[in-house]
Design a protein around this motif. Structure first.
Motif, PDB file in Angstrom:
ATOM      1  N   GLU A 212      -5.389  -5.341   4.981  1.00 23.47           N
ATOM      2  CA  GLU A 212      -3.967  -5.494   4.713  1.00 23.47           C
ATOM      3  C   GLU A 212      -3.428  -6.728   5.438  1.00 23.47           C
TER       4      GLU A 212
ATOM      5  N   MET B 282       0.838  -1.209   0.000  1.00 23.95           N
ATOM      6  CA  MET B 282       0.000   0.000   0.000  1.00 23.95           C
ATOM      7  C   MET B 282       0.869   1.255   0.000  1.00 23.95           C
ATOM      8  N   ASN B 283       0.410   2.289  -0.674  1.00 24.10           N
ATOM      9  CA  ASN B 283       1.055   3.597  -0.605  1.00 24.10           C
ATOM     10  C   ASN B 283      -0.030   4.679  -0.579  1.00 24.10           C
ATOM     11  N   ASP B 284       0.382   5.937  -0.467  1.00 18.81           N
ATOM     12  CA  ASP B 284      -0.594   7.026  -0.291  1.00 18.81           C
ATOM     13  C   ASP B 284      -1.555   7.120  -1.471  1.00 18.81           C
TER      14      ASP B 284
ATOM     15  N   CYS C 247     -10.354  -2.970   2.349  1.00 17.05           N
ATOM     16  CA  CYS C 247      -8.993  -3.467   2.124  1.00 17.05           C
ATOM     17  C   CYS C 247      -8.427  -3.994   3.439  1.00 17.05           C
TER      18      CYS C 247
ATOM     19  N   VAL D  70      -8.477   3.633  -2.693  1.00 15.05           N
ATOM     20  CA  VAL D  70      -9.242   2.680  -1.876  1.00 15.05           C
ATOM     21  C   VAL D  70     -10.376   3.410  -1.149  1.00 15.05           C
ATOM     22  N   ASN D  71     -10.046   4.583  -0.603  1.00 10.96           N
ATOM     23  CA  ASN D  71     -11.073   5.369   0.106  1.00 10.96           C
ATOM     24  C   ASN D  71     -12.107   5.930  -0.860  1.00 10.96           C
TER      25      ASN D  71
ATOM     26  N   GLN E  32      -2.525   4.903  -3.653  1.00 12.97           N
ATOM     27  CA  GLN E  32      -3.511   3.817  -3.738  1.00 12.97           C
ATOM     28  C   GLN E  32      -4.477   3.856  -2.550  1.00 12.97           C
ATOM     29  N   ARG E  33      -4.015   4.336  -1.399  1.00 11.88           N
ATOM     30  CA  ARG E  33      -4.933   4.445  -0.256  1.00 11.88           C
ATOM     31  C   ARG E  33      -6.040   5.461  -0.560  1.00 11.88           C
ATOM     32  N   ARG E  34      -5.672   6.538  -1.245  1.00 11.73           N
ATOM     33  CA  ARG E  34      -6.699   7.515  -1.654  1.00 11.73           C
ATOM     34  C   ARG E  34      -7.725   6.862  -2.575  1.00 11.73           C
TER      35      ARG E  34
END
Ligand code: MN
Ligand code: MN
Length: 280
Positions: A186, A169-171, A184, A177-178, A173-175
């Motif tokens: 992890e 995960m990185n920033d 998700c 996902v949200n 892709q987290r955006r």
């Protein structure tokens, strides 16, 4: 057992047939090519005589009347391949076949799932992967194998996406996902004793790099700290809702050691098909 690929799309299938179909396509891999070779290698492993064709639930793929291997798709290059995959899978699901796809890299999951949403309007996706694969674009490509779940969620035609096993995960892709409301889980938070509540119809997308590289070295992206083979099997075998489609992607035979990863993929093939066939 394998039909002539030219006849593949004209084959008449019994309702609820579990159709095995290879998609030898890896043009959208970002790091290494190789997964296009996987369907034939996994099939060879399945039939090499080292193991029988029984799933652990007692289903025998060799004799089951509703298991059919339709061979591999023959595809054009580039974006035409994406359209051709959607069209081919759509024709199978229109016949009420359930599909079990051998990739190829993960880029193939977008057109496959997109085709299924023409038949199923309340699809849940269970996505097992070290990576969320939800970049808006990657290295300038929106069809990269790092992007399929962004393309799928943009269609707005999937009810729910549940990702399990992520550790890349990185920033950015987290955006994503949200933004798409993805569940998700992890790898650092995953506890196999807590069952994941899923409602069918279900599509299972299994990227082999969800496994620890110790169990599956034959993948393009080694991400240590992953699942054991048995953990993935327990997860597959615990699925209660109807599985209408699945893929096994990202086996890279060029990176494999003694065919270990192909053997694990063949095992997953048997267990997923066994689950689907037991469901009737
Ligand atoms: Mn993936
Ligand atoms: Mn991955």
């Amino acid at each position: 057992m394998i039909d002539n690929p030219e006849n593949l799309l004209n084959t008449e299938l019994m309702t609820d047939t579990v159709a095995l179909i290879g998609i030898p396509f890896d043009e959208y891999s970002s790091f290494l090519r190789g997964p296009a070779k996987a369907p034939s290698v996994i099939r060879q492993t399945l039939h090499n005589g080292a193991s029988n064709l029984f799933a652990e639930n007692g289903v025998n793929l060799e004799t089951h009347p509703k298991f059919r291997d339709l061979g591999d798709l023959r595809l054009p290059g580039g974006e035409d391949a994406i359209a051709a995959i959607k069209s081919a899978i759509g024709r199978l699901t229109a016949q009420k076949a359930r599909i079990l796809v051998l990739g190829g890299d993960h880029a193939i999951s977008y057109p496959v799932v997109h085709a299924l949403t023409d038949t199923y309007d309340d699809l849940t996706l269970l996505h097992l992967d070290a990576h969320p694969d939800i970049y808006d674009s990657y290295n300038g490509s929106r069809f990269s194998h790092a992007c399929p779940f962004a393309r799928i969620m943009e269609t707005g035609r999937v009810k729910r996406l549940v990702q399990v096993g992520v550790r890349g995960m990185n920033d950015e892709q987290r955006r994503q996902v949200n933004r798409f409301g993805v569940t998700c889980i992890e790898m650092k938070d995953y506890r196999s004793k807590n069952p994941i509540a899923l409602e069918g119809p279900l599509y299972l997308s299994l990227d082999m790099d969800v496994l620890d590289p110790a169990y599956a070295p034959g993948v393009s992206h080694h991400e240590p700290g992953g699942m054991s083979t048995r953990k993935v099997l327990r997860l597959i075998q615990s699925i209660q809702c109807p599985i209408v489609g699945a893929d096994i992607v990202e086996v890279n035979p060029d990176r494999d050691v003694n065919g270990m990863t192909a053997a694990v993929a063949a095992k997953f093939l048997k267990e997923i098909a066994g689950m689907m066939l037991k469901q009737g």
